[in-house]
Motif scaffolding. Structure first.
Motif, PDB file in Angstrom:
ATOM      1  N   UNK A   1      39.189  20.976  52.374  1.00  0.00           N
ATOM      2  CA  UNK A   1      39.262  22.221  53.115  1.00  0.00           C
ATOM      3  C   UNK A   1      38.294  23.230  52.526  1.00  0.00           C
ATOM      4  N   UNK A   2      38.015  24.265  53.291  1.00  0.00           N
ATOM      5  CA  UNK A   2      37.218  25.371  52.791  1.00  0.00           C
ATOM      6  C   UNK A   2      38.068  26.616  52.784  1.00  0.00           C
ATOM      7  N   UNK A   3      37.570  27.670  52.172  1.00  0.00           N
ATOM      8  CA  UNK A   3      38.362  28.874  52.009  1.00  0.00           C
ATOM      9  C   UNK A   3      37.546  30.081  52.389  1.00  0.00           C
ATOM     10  N   UNK A   4      38.143  31.005  53.114  1.00  0.00           N
ATOM     11  CA  UNK A   4      37.440  32.225  53.485  1.00  0.00           C
ATOM     12  C   UNK A   4      37.500  33.267  52.390  1.00  0.00           C
ATOM     13  N   UNK A   5      38.370  33.067  51.372  1.00  0.00           N
ATOM     14  CA  UNK A   5      38.484  34.047  50.303  1.00  0.00           C
ATOM     15  C   UNK A   5      37.515  33.767  49.160  1.00  0.00           C
ATOM     16  N   UNK A   6      36.665  32.772  49.266  1.00  0.00           N
ATOM     17  CA  UNK A   6      35.707  32.476  48.215  1.00  0.00           C
ATOM     18  C   UNK A   6      34.292  32.661  48.709  1.00  0.00           C
ATOM     19  N   UNK A   7      33.338  32.031  48.014  1.00  0.00           N
ATOM     20  CA  UNK A   7      31.966  32.056  48.486  1.00  0.00           C
ATOM     21  C   UNK A   7      31.883  31.359  49.826  1.00  0.00           C
TER      22      UNK A   7
ATOM     23  N   UNK B   1      28.403  28.648  38.063  1.00  0.00           N
ATOM     24  CA  UNK B   1      27.388  29.089  39.017  1.00  0.00           C
ATOM     25  C   UNK B   1      27.997  29.613  40.312  1.00  0.00           C
ATOM     26  N   UNK B   2      29.143  29.102  40.692  1.00  0.00           N
ATOM     27  CA  UNK B   2      29.834  29.545  41.903  1.00  0.00           C
ATOM     28  C   UNK B   2      31.339  29.469  41.657  1.00  0.00           C
ATOM     29  N   UNK B   3      32.091  30.279  42.386  1.00  0.00           N
ATOM     30  CA  UNK B   3      33.551  30.207  42.299  1.00  0.00           C
ATOM     31  C   UNK B   3      34.140  30.830  43.550  1.00  0.00           C
ATOM     32  N   UNK B   4      35.317  30.361  43.919  1.00  0.00           N
ATOM     33  CA  UNK B   4      36.004  30.941  45.068  1.00  0.00           C
ATOM     34  C   UNK B   4      37.226  30.127  45.418  1.00  0.00           C
ATOM     35  N   UNK B   5      38.190  30.766  46.070  1.00  0.00           N
ATOM     36  CA  UNK B   5      39.417  30.075  46.406  1.00  0.00           C
ATOM     37  C   UNK B   5      40.094  29.587  45.149  1.00  0.00           C
ATOM     38  N   UNK B   6      40.216  28.273  45.003  1.00  0.00           N
ATOM     39  CA  UNK B   6      40.882  27.706  43.845  1.00  0.00           C
ATOM     40  C   UNK B   6      39.977  26.897  42.954  1.00  0.00           C
TER      41      UNK B   6
ATOM     42  N   UNK C   1      40.758  35.807  44.780  1.00  0.00           N
ATOM     43  CA  UNK C   1      39.675  34.845  44.834  1.00  0.00           C
ATOM     44  C   UNK C   1      38.361  35.436  44.352  1.00  0.00           C
ATOM     45  N   UNK C   2      37.540  34.576  43.787  1.00  0.00           N
ATOM     46  CA  UNK C   2      36.187  34.978  43.423  1.00  0.00           C
ATOM     47  C   UNK C   2      35.349  35.115  44.692  1.00  0.00           C
ATOM     48  N   UNK C   3      34.465  36.098  44.711  1.00  0.00           N
ATOM     49  CA  UNK C   3      33.586  36.324  45.868  1.00  0.00           C
ATOM     50  C   UNK C   3      34.385  36.562  47.148  1.00  0.00           C
ATOM     51  N   UNK C   4      35.534  37.200  47.018  1.00  0.00           N
ATOM     52  CA  UNK C   4      36.339  37.551  48.192  1.00  0.00           C
ATOM     53  C   UNK C   4      35.453  38.299  49.196  1.00  0.00           C
ATOM     54  N   UNK C   5      35.422  37.883  50.457  1.00  0.00           N
ATOM     55  CA  UNK C   5      34.505  38.509  51.415  1.00  0.00           C
ATOM     56  C   UNK C   5      34.697  40.008  51.573  1.00  0.00           C
ATOM     57  N   UNK C   6      35.939  40.483  51.547  1.00  0.00           N
ATOM     58  CA  UNK C   6      36.148  41.924  51.657  1.00  0.00           C
ATOM     59  C   UNK C   6      35.536  42.649  50.449  1.00  0.00           C
TER      60      UNK C   6
END
Length: 450
Positions: A2-8, A50-55, A78-83
């Protein structure tokens, strides 16, 4: 997968181990770190992210690790939360700094208004912003001393409050926080914490006996009339995620109120939905006079706050509080985005969902593995305390072995505890369920190998 909208953007939410951990690129960077950074700056797991987001966090070698650390309870949304990213990006283009004490800006005020609204109690409040949790705690003590005209500060065993001179003094544990850094600040006194797992007469007597001992020590050794502040973590963080026995916090708050002592809740690690309540002291209906917050407040940007009763906060003279960077506009925008995410995405409910997954699994592991002496915590702030089987003797060596196995398999977890024998779990509140379960599977396997 799955992907996450709360990360990168579309960061895959999967564990992926493609090299040994740390891999060759991280080891190269670690050698540079060792040549440029003092050894006193330790590293739990030297993979360079280098990247992080969601879990997940992704390292320089392409490994994707399950994140049970959240940067020590910082990236709950989350890291890189879009908001967060959107608001910070816009603010960078407008201005990065003016110093609020020179020329103010609206976002600082808006953050303070939100904290006045959201922290426990319906009394009139005031908030000011600083940079770190230690700075928030130190300023809370300043306010309490100024408002009461008293000097003594009471703290608790197993406490952690920071690394500055005063907050080192407030912290209980010597290594690594205090060793050879003295002399320490005066007028700080330590009393027992209601630690159910280790209370001599058992958990059923813990709250009443610990409170009685603490109050007796204050009255005999300090004098309640000399105490400016009583400072406590609603759940002890670095001390090992110790949840004081039910009734202990309310009893200490009552004692403080009856004696004109400012009751300060250090919610730096427990705040902002981490424990399944917006603030941990809400669980027992405790309303502090002052609350200190940081960590989860701004999605990883440096920000902290002191929120307290208006009649206390307004007693400090103009210019007595502040700092050049406190309430930086980028961090304020990030905080507003975090608060929006917590409320709109029901992250309080999400933390309780994480608890409902983790605690039963960990309790089942404890039935199978006698080295687990205690399972405790709330929300997404959960821990296991490891002991030598059949005893309560701490086993930090076994804790280190289990942690190393988790890291090798791509699970980022942390230790804690006065005795170095606690594995603590702080997953992002936005972690997908499947990653949460996979992380617990890795832990279970690591425990079984000991």
């Amino acid at each position: 997968m799955s992907t996450v909208t709360q990360g990168g953007p579309d960061l895959p939410q999967e564990r992926r181990v493609v090299t040994e951990i740390p891999g060759p690129r991280s080891r190269e960077l670690l050698a540079r770190k060792q040549a440029a950074v003092p050894d006193g700056i330790g590293t739990t797991l030297p993979v360079f992210v280098t990247h992080a987001g969601g879990g997940v966090v992704v390292d320089a070698d392409g490994n994707s690790l399950i994140d049970f650390g959240s940067g020590i309870a910082v990236t709950g949304v989350g890291n890189a939360n879009p908001r967060v990213a959107e608001r910070v990006r816009k603010q960078v283009g407008d201005f990065t700094h003016t110093c609020f004490m020179v020329t103010p800006y609206e976002s600082y005020v808006e953050v303070c208004e939100n904290l006045n609204r959201l922290t426990p109690g319906d009394h009139e409040k005031r908030t000011f912003l600083v940079n770190t949790g230690a700075e928030a705690v130190e300023n809370a003590i300043k306010v309490a001393r100024h408002a009461t005209g008293r000097q003594a500060v009471v703290v608790f065993d197993h406490a952690y409050h920071g690394r500055t001179l005063l907050t080192m003094t407030l912290t209980a544990k010597n290594l690594p926080y205090k060793h050879r850094f003295g002399p320490f600040a005066p007028e700080v006194y330590r009393v027992p914490l209601a630690y159910p797992f280790r209370w001599p007469s058992g958990p059923e007597n813990c709250a009443e006996e610990a409170a009685a001992q603490a109050i007796d020590m204050i009255n005999k050794q300090i004098g309640a009339e000399n105490v400016a502040a009583l400072l406590i973590e609603p759940i002890a963080g670095e001390g090992g995620f110790i949840e004081p026995a039910p009734g202990f916090l309310p009893r200490m708050a009552e004692f403080a109120k009856a004696n004109g002592i400012v009751f300060i809740a250090d919610e730096v690690q427990t705040g902002f939905a981490r424990t399944g309540d917006l603030f941990a002291c809400e669980r027992e209906g405790v309303v502090p006079d002052i609350v200190t917050t940081a960590k989860g407040i701004a999605g990883g940007l440096p920000l902290a706050a002191v929120t307290g009763r208006a009649e206390l906060m307004d007693k400090v003279h103009v210019g007595g509080l502040g700092g050049t960077y406190g309430g930086n506009p980028l961090a304020c925008e990030a905080a507003l985005a975090v608060l929006e995410s917590i409320e709109q995405d029901d992250l309080v409910g999400r933390a309780r969902r994480i608890e409902s997954v983790m605690l039963p699994r960990l309790r089942a592991m404890a039935e199978q593995h006698p080295m687990i002496g205690d399972v405790r915590g709330r929300g997404a702030m959960i821990a296991i305390e490891l002991v030598k089987p059949g005893t309560k003797e701490p086993d930090p060596e076994a804790t280190g072995r289990v942690l190393a196995r988790c890291h090798a398999e791509g699970l980022l977890a942390l230790t804690a505890g006065t005795y170095g024998n606690v594995l603590r779990f702080l997953p992002p509140l936005v972690i997908p369920d499947e990653l949460l379960e996979e992380g617990l599977n890795i832990l279970e396997k690591a425990l079984g190998e000991d």
